[in-house]
Design an enzyme around this catalytic site. Structure first.
Site, PDB file in Angstrom:
ATOM      1  N   ASN A  94      12.540   1.263 -16.070  1.00 23.52           N
ATOM      2  CA  ASN A  94      12.652   0.782 -14.696  1.00 23.52           C
ATOM      3  C   ASN A  94      13.083  -0.676 -14.696  1.00 23.52           C
ATOM      4  OD1 ASN A  94      10.142  -0.932 -14.769  1.00 23.52           O
ATOM      5  ND2 ASN A  94       9.205   1.076 -15.094  1.00 23.52           N
ATOM      6  N   LYS A 110      -4.041   4.726  -3.310  1.00 16.52           N
ATOM      7  CA  LYS A 110      -4.253   4.428  -4.733  1.00 16.52           C
ATOM      8  C   LYS A 110      -5.590   3.717  -4.952  1.00 16.52           C
ATOM      9  CE  LYS A 110       0.587   4.145  -6.215  1.00 16.52           C
ATOM     10  NZ  LYS A 110       1.655   3.275  -6.773  1.00 16.52           N
ATOM     11  N   PRO A 122      -0.364   9.331 -19.309  1.00 20.08           N
ATOM     12  CA  PRO A 122      -1.728   9.006 -18.888  1.00 20.08           C
ATOM     13  C   PRO A 122      -1.714   7.883 -17.859  1.00 20.08           C
ATOM     14  CG  PRO A 122      -1.311   8.182 -21.115  1.00 20.08           C
ATOM     15  CD  PRO A 122      -0.148   9.060 -20.743  1.00 20.08           C
ATOM     16  N   PHE A 167      -1.692  -2.616  -9.097  1.00 25.30           N
ATOM     17  CA  PHE A 167      -0.514  -3.018  -8.321  1.00 25.30           C
ATOM     18  C   PHE A 167       0.135  -1.769  -7.746  1.00 25.30           C
ATOM     19  CE2 PHE A 167      -0.987  -7.185  -9.873  1.00 25.30           C
ATOM     20  CZ  PHE A 167      -0.082  -8.013  -9.220  1.00 25.30           C
TER      21      PHE A 167
END
Length: 409
Positions: free
Chosen positions: A211, A341, A308, A327
């Site tokens: 990314n 989250k 994971p 984050f």
């Protein structure tokens, strides 16, 4: 390694022969990362030139109490507020007496009364002047007011005498100042582990999935934490960034490697900050040879399996669980996804940012964050990532302390 990065040191130089060491002292302070401004008394200007001090400090030297170039012509207030620490070296018997008795008749002595900052003095004078009852009483008075006194050393003096009164060496002064900031920092004695940068997931010997993360935010957090006195572990994916001073860097490539390192270090940490942009998936099988393009198909199918979840695994630890900060880099519905989250991963705090704005986030030197925790939120507006890191850590410290207080109650 010493680091005074981000610290503003005001160096006051008084009229002693040891003033000749001050350009070297300024160099050492600057090398350690401090910003240095110099105040020179009238007597000191006979021993060391203002131009020399200006050259080594990178700032104009201040001498006058009433300076028309200063803010509101009140340089003593401006400098007193600017300083994180006031260092007087050499400190003559005269300035020591002024400070002990609250006399403010020049710029330096006035700053000493006006500043809220820590004051450090390095006495330097003839051995008999140092031993004089008045000087000893004045030093005792200053120490009782929490002034840090460094030295003096003993040895040969410029006047030919032998005894106590030599200014301690510049390197010793800088070391003591560094130790003071470390001992009095908000994160002193606290171990923090930070993950940063991207991970890469190999497909074959020449290709991988990754990314756009530059690692800048995570490195900024690690740097700020070290400057605040923490013991810092930085687990970094492949980035082209310099390791911050006093930071233990562990280089990894894949999410699995980062996961393994994080599990080990998290249990030894008080705070774990997951800033890395970790790949969610990896190839089920890594091809041993380069995958070839075939002429009879317009498609290439690669089966991916889930990596994971590092931050969720750390937050799920039953023993030695640190305070966990995550984050959420999102392109839409930022608050919704961040709060989800926070809950599903059992985090203590999450930092959300909108990476659809190309002026912030990945590869940018600026960022903006909104912090969420149970029943609370805080916005950190657009600023440099280094400044943002400091603001974030202040918020983390507040929530970390609050969580400890809640557990006690």
């Amino acid at each position: 390694m010493m680091s005074l990065s981000g610290k503003n040191i005001l160096l006051g130089i008084t009229g002693g022969i040891a003033a000749y060491k001050c350009p070297d002292l300024v160099r050492h302070l600057k090398k350690a990362g401090a910003q240095v401004r110099v105040v020179l008394t009238e007597s000191a200007s006979h021993f060391v030139a203002p131009m020399t001090l200006q050259a080594v400090s990178g700032n104009a030297v201040s001498k006058e109490l009433f300076d028309p170039t200063a803010e509101l012509s009140m340089s003593h207030i401006e400098l007193a507020k600017w300083a994180d620490l006031v260092l007087i070296a050499p400190a003559t018997a005269n300035i020591i007496a002024k400070m002990a008795n609250g006399i403010a008749d020049d710029l330096l002595s006035t700053i000493c009364l006006a500043t809220p900052a820590k004051i450090v003095i390095a006495p330097a004078m003839n051995q008999q002047m140092y031993k004089a009852a008045a000087t000893q009483q004045n030093l005792a008075t200053l120490e009782s007011r929490n002034t840090l006194v460094l030295g003096p050393d003993e040895g040969f003096q410029a006047c030919g005498d032998i005894g106590p009164g030599r200014m301690v060496e510049p390197t010793t002064i800088v070391e003591n100042i560094n130790n003071y900031f470390l001992a009095n920092s908000e994160l002193a004695g606290t171990t923090i582990t930070v993950t940063a940068g991207p991970t890469i997931e190999e497909l074959d010997p020449v290709r991988y999935i990754s990314n756009y993360s530059s690692g800048k935010m995570g490195f900024a957090i690690a740097k700020a934490a070290a400057e605040m006195g923490a013991t810092v572990n930085l687990i970094s994916g492949p980035v082209n960034l310099t390791t911050p001073n006093n930071v233990n860097r562990i280089n990894v490539k894949s999410a699995k490697q980062m996961y393994d390192e994080a599990l080990v270090l998290a249990e030894k940490s008080a705070i774990f900050i997951s800033c890395a942009a970790v790949a969610d998936y990896r190839a089920e099988t890594i091809a041993k040879n380069k995958i070839k393009k075939t002429d009879d198909s317009n498609e290439l199918v690669i089966k991916l399996v889930k990596n994971p979840d590092i931050v969720a695994s750390i937050a799920g630890l039953k023993e030695h669980r640190p305070f966990v900060v995550g984050f959420a880099a999102e392109t839409n519905d930022v608050k919704t996804y961040a709060l989800k989250k926070l809950t599903t991963k059992n985090l203590d705090l999450i930092c959300a940012n909108d990476v659809s704005d190309h002026n912030i986030g990945f590869n940018s030197d600026q960022n903006a964050l909104t912090l969420y925790w149970q029943n609370g939120e805080q916005t950190l507006p657009l600023s440099s990532k280094q400044q943002l890191a400091k603001q974030l850590l202040q918020a983390v410290i507040t929530r970390y302390k609050a969580s400890h207080d809640e557990k006690k109650n």
